[in-house]
Design a protein around this motif. Structure first.
Motif, PDB file in Angstrom:
ATOM      1  N   ARG A   1      -5.698   0.349  12.515  1.00 35.97           N
ATOM      2  CA  ARG A   1      -5.696  -0.743  11.538  1.00 35.97           C
ATOM      3  C   ARG A   1      -5.721  -2.067  12.288  1.00 35.97           C
ATOM      4  O   ARG A   1      -4.935  -2.269  13.219  1.00 35.97           O
ATOM      5  CB  ARG A   1      -4.425  -0.695  10.667  1.00 35.97           C
ATOM      6  CG  ARG A   1      -4.317   0.571   9.848  1.00 35.97           C
ATOM      7  CD  ARG A   1      -3.088   0.524   8.941  1.00 35.97           C
ATOM      8  NE  ARG A   1      -2.834   1.831   8.346  1.00 35.97           N
ATOM      9  CZ  ARG A   1      -1.794   2.122   7.586  1.00 35.97           C
ATOM     10  NH1 ARG A   1      -0.897   1.175   7.316  1.00 35.97           N
ATOM     11  NH2 ARG A   1      -1.628   3.320   7.083  1.00 35.97           N
TER      12      ARG A   1
ATOM     13  N   THR B   1      10.176   0.356   7.867  1.00 38.54           N
ATOM     14  CA  THR B   1       9.776   1.542   7.127  1.00 38.54           C
ATOM     15  C   THR B   1       9.253   2.596   8.090  1.00 38.54           C
ATOM     16  O   THR B   1       8.162   2.467   8.631  1.00 38.54           O
ATOM     17  CB  THR B   1       8.712   1.208   6.066  1.00 38.54           C
ATOM     18  OG1 THR B   1       9.219   0.173   5.243  1.00 38.54           O
ATOM     19  CG2 THR B   1       8.412   2.421   5.197  1.00 38.54           C
ATOM     20  N   VAL B   2      10.067   3.612   8.296  1.00 30.99           N
ATOM     21  CA  VAL B   2       9.677   4.659   9.248  1.00 30.99           C
ATOM     22  C   VAL B   2       8.712   5.633   8.584  1.00 30.99           C
ATOM     23  O   VAL B   2       7.771   6.125   9.196  1.00 30.99           O
ATOM     24  CB  VAL B   2      10.925   5.426   9.738  1.00 30.99           C
ATOM     25  CG1 VAL B   2      10.529   6.536  10.689  1.00 30.99           C
ATOM     26  CG2 VAL B   2      11.886   4.467  10.401  1.00 30.99           C
TER      27      VAL B   2
ATOM     28  N   GLY C   1       3.437   9.693   5.066  1.00 33.54           N
ATOM     29  CA  GLY C   1       3.007   9.378   6.421  1.00 33.54           C
ATOM     30  C   GLY C   1       4.208   8.809   7.161  1.00 33.54           C
ATOM     31  O   GLY C   1       4.997   8.048   6.588  1.00 33.54           O
TER      32      GLY C   1
ATOM     33  N   PHE D   1      -2.136   3.458  16.300  1.00 34.92           N
ATOM     34  CA  PHE D   1      -0.811   4.075  16.257  1.00 34.92           C
ATOM     35  C   PHE D   1      -0.952   5.525  15.800  1.00 34.92           C
ATOM     36  O   PHE D   1      -2.067   6.032  15.666  1.00 34.92           O
ATOM     37  CB  PHE D   1       0.136   3.276  15.351  1.00 34.92           C
ATOM     38  CG  PHE D   1      -0.262   3.236  13.901  1.00 34.92           C
ATOM     39  CD1 PHE D   1      -1.244   2.369  13.452  1.00 34.92           C
ATOM     40  CD2 PHE D   1       0.359   4.064  12.965  1.00 34.92           C
ATOM     41  CE1 PHE D   1      -1.614   2.325  12.103  1.00 34.92           C
ATOM     42  CE2 PHE D   1       0.004   4.028  11.618  1.00 34.92           C
ATOM     43  CZ  PHE D   1      -0.990   3.155  11.196  1.00 34.92           C
TER      44      PHE D   1
END
Ligand code: ATP
Ligand code: MG
Length: 417
Positions: free
Chosen positions: A112, A279-280, A304, A124
């Motif tokens: 992204r 936010t994991v 995700g 990532f």
């Protein structure tokens, strides 16, 4: 330039990679336990898979995708997320003809174009799972439970499960109208992106990262108050199921998720220990995605989980990942005959399953011992002309510095021990 990785990317060096192996193995194990099977899809897809129409209002589709034309003049996009490719594969291979539900997990790179910062990269990695083929909130609860147990098992403490419902296309209409009414007097103050969202999908304004917009949406009508009977019942069922499974959660009506295709269940696992990008793991239900792709109307739910953010969170929690032993045996040799013997022995030991090493830098014997220490060898076996003549070797325990003489014939047995 040539020796700098592109902005927003990170190498995982050998000294760190054991941490990745550790979480990858833990994830594969818990997925197997929950009956999920691994799926691997290509790193790139047709752009249309992600940008499905003018309705798209997400950051990802509007400004974050790595899109290019290939030599065949096709528009190609590096996958920004894992769900659409799995749904595409599910439809393409007609997996819906098998017994349902279908349960998949994946470990994938994602791309992204974002502003890089801690926990936010351009390249990532994500773990993810998807359940296709069932509307039942048992599936949603199971998906959440897997993420919950995964994080718990790793020893992560300060992470909170937040859930919400984003409704369905029917109940969202009334909410959308109420939200526009609420925001109309503030329209001029919205950021440019949100002005556009106001027309196309005002719900997305709730997820804007701009502080001004965050301030403007305070007190806005909440989706959760507009749920239709069906969505309301689903949300109640979900809460009931989570409670039955002993999973603690809070309802956060502000969660809208980063992708437009979500319906009903939306959830996040949030930690305060790694700064702003807390936010994991994020996920939810997407009952219309498959149809949007041109497949049958098959519902789905999944999540995700960012691997880089997971590792940051583990670090912030002080969780030690066990470092694997690097080398079992180092073979120190003196002279050409010993070297030839050592090479043969090196191969034998490796075939026996030991991690064995020998010098390849023409070091003298002192240098070889130093090197054995550097690479963390547990034992060193010394072979020279004398040892070969007497058919005896010395095995040195590198930790205790004690030495034992053994007959050549017993050496391998001794080393394996
Ligand atoms: P955020 O609100 O932080 O931008 P998102 O809603 O875009 O997250 P998702 O699309 O739901 O995130 O992706 C799932 C998970 O992937 C996130 O919870 C996060 O852990 C991770 N993730 C998302 N974007 C990035 C990124 N640019 N770099 C690293 N990890 C990311
Ligand atoms: Mg994002």
């Amino acid at each position: 330039m040539l020796t700098n990785a592109p902005k927003g990317t990170k190498d995982v060096l050998p000294a760190q990679v054991y941490k990745w192996h550790f979480v990858e193995q833990a994830f594969a194990e818990i997925c197997a336990k929950y009956g999920f099977q691994e799926i691997r899809t290509p790193v790139f897809e047709h752009t249309e898979l992600f940008a499905r129409g003018v309705g798209d209002t997400t950051d990802i589709v509007q400004k974050e995708m790595y899109t290019f034309q290939d030599y065949g003049k096709r528009s190609i996009t590096l996958k920004p997320e894992g769900t659409s490719p799995v749904a595409r594969a599910f439809v393409e291979h007609k997996a819906y003809a098998d017994v349902q539900p279908s349960k998949y997990y994946y470990n994938t790179p994602c791309f992204r174009y974002e502003k890089p910062q801690s926990g936010r990269l351009r390249a990532f990695h994500q773990f993810g799972i998807e359940v296709f083929g069932t509307n039942d909130m048992i599936a949603d609860a199971e998906v959440i439970c897997l993420a919950y147990d995964f994080l718990q098992n790793l020893g992560i403490k300060n992470v909170e499960l937040q859930i919400n419902s984003v409704g369905c296309p029917e109940c969202r209409q009334a909410h959308r109208k109420a939200l526009r009414d609420f925001l109309r007097p503030k329209y001029d103050e919205l950021c440019d992106t949100c002005k556009d969202r106001y027309e196309r999908n005002p719900l997305r304004i709730m997820d804007c990262k701009s502080e001004i917009c965050q301030e403007l949406v305070k007190g806005a009508p909440l989706m959760i108050d507009f749920l239709c009977d069906d969505c309301r019942k689903a949300f109640d069922d979900l809460k009931q199921n989570l409670t039955s499974m002993g999973i603690a959660f809070t309802v956060n009506p502000g969660i809208v998720r980063g992708l437009d295709y979500y319906t009903k269940t939306a959830f996040e696992f949030v930690t305060t220990s790694i700064g702003a990008q807390g936010t994991v793991c994020g996920g939810g239900r997407y009952d219309h995605l498959m149809e949007e792709l041109g497949g049958p109307p098959i519902p789905g739910v999944g999540f995700g989980l960012g691997i880089e953010r997971l590792l940051l969170t583990m670090e912030a929690n002080g969780i030690q990942i066990p470092e694997p032993d690097a080398v079992d045996v180092f073979i120190a040799v003196m002279g050409d005959k010993a070297k030839a013997f050592g090479l043969k022995l090196l191969r034998q030991l490796r075939q026996e399953g030991l991690r064995a090493e020998m010098d390849s830098m023409a070091r003298n014997i002192k240098g070889q011992f130093k090197y054995a220490n550097r690479i963390g060898a547990k034992k060193t076996v010394v072979i020279g002309e004398n040892e070969l003549a007497e058919q005896k070797v010395a095995i040195k325990d590198m930790e205790t510095s004690t030495q034992t003489q053994v007959a050549m014939d017993d050496m391998i047995k001794e080393l394996i021990k």
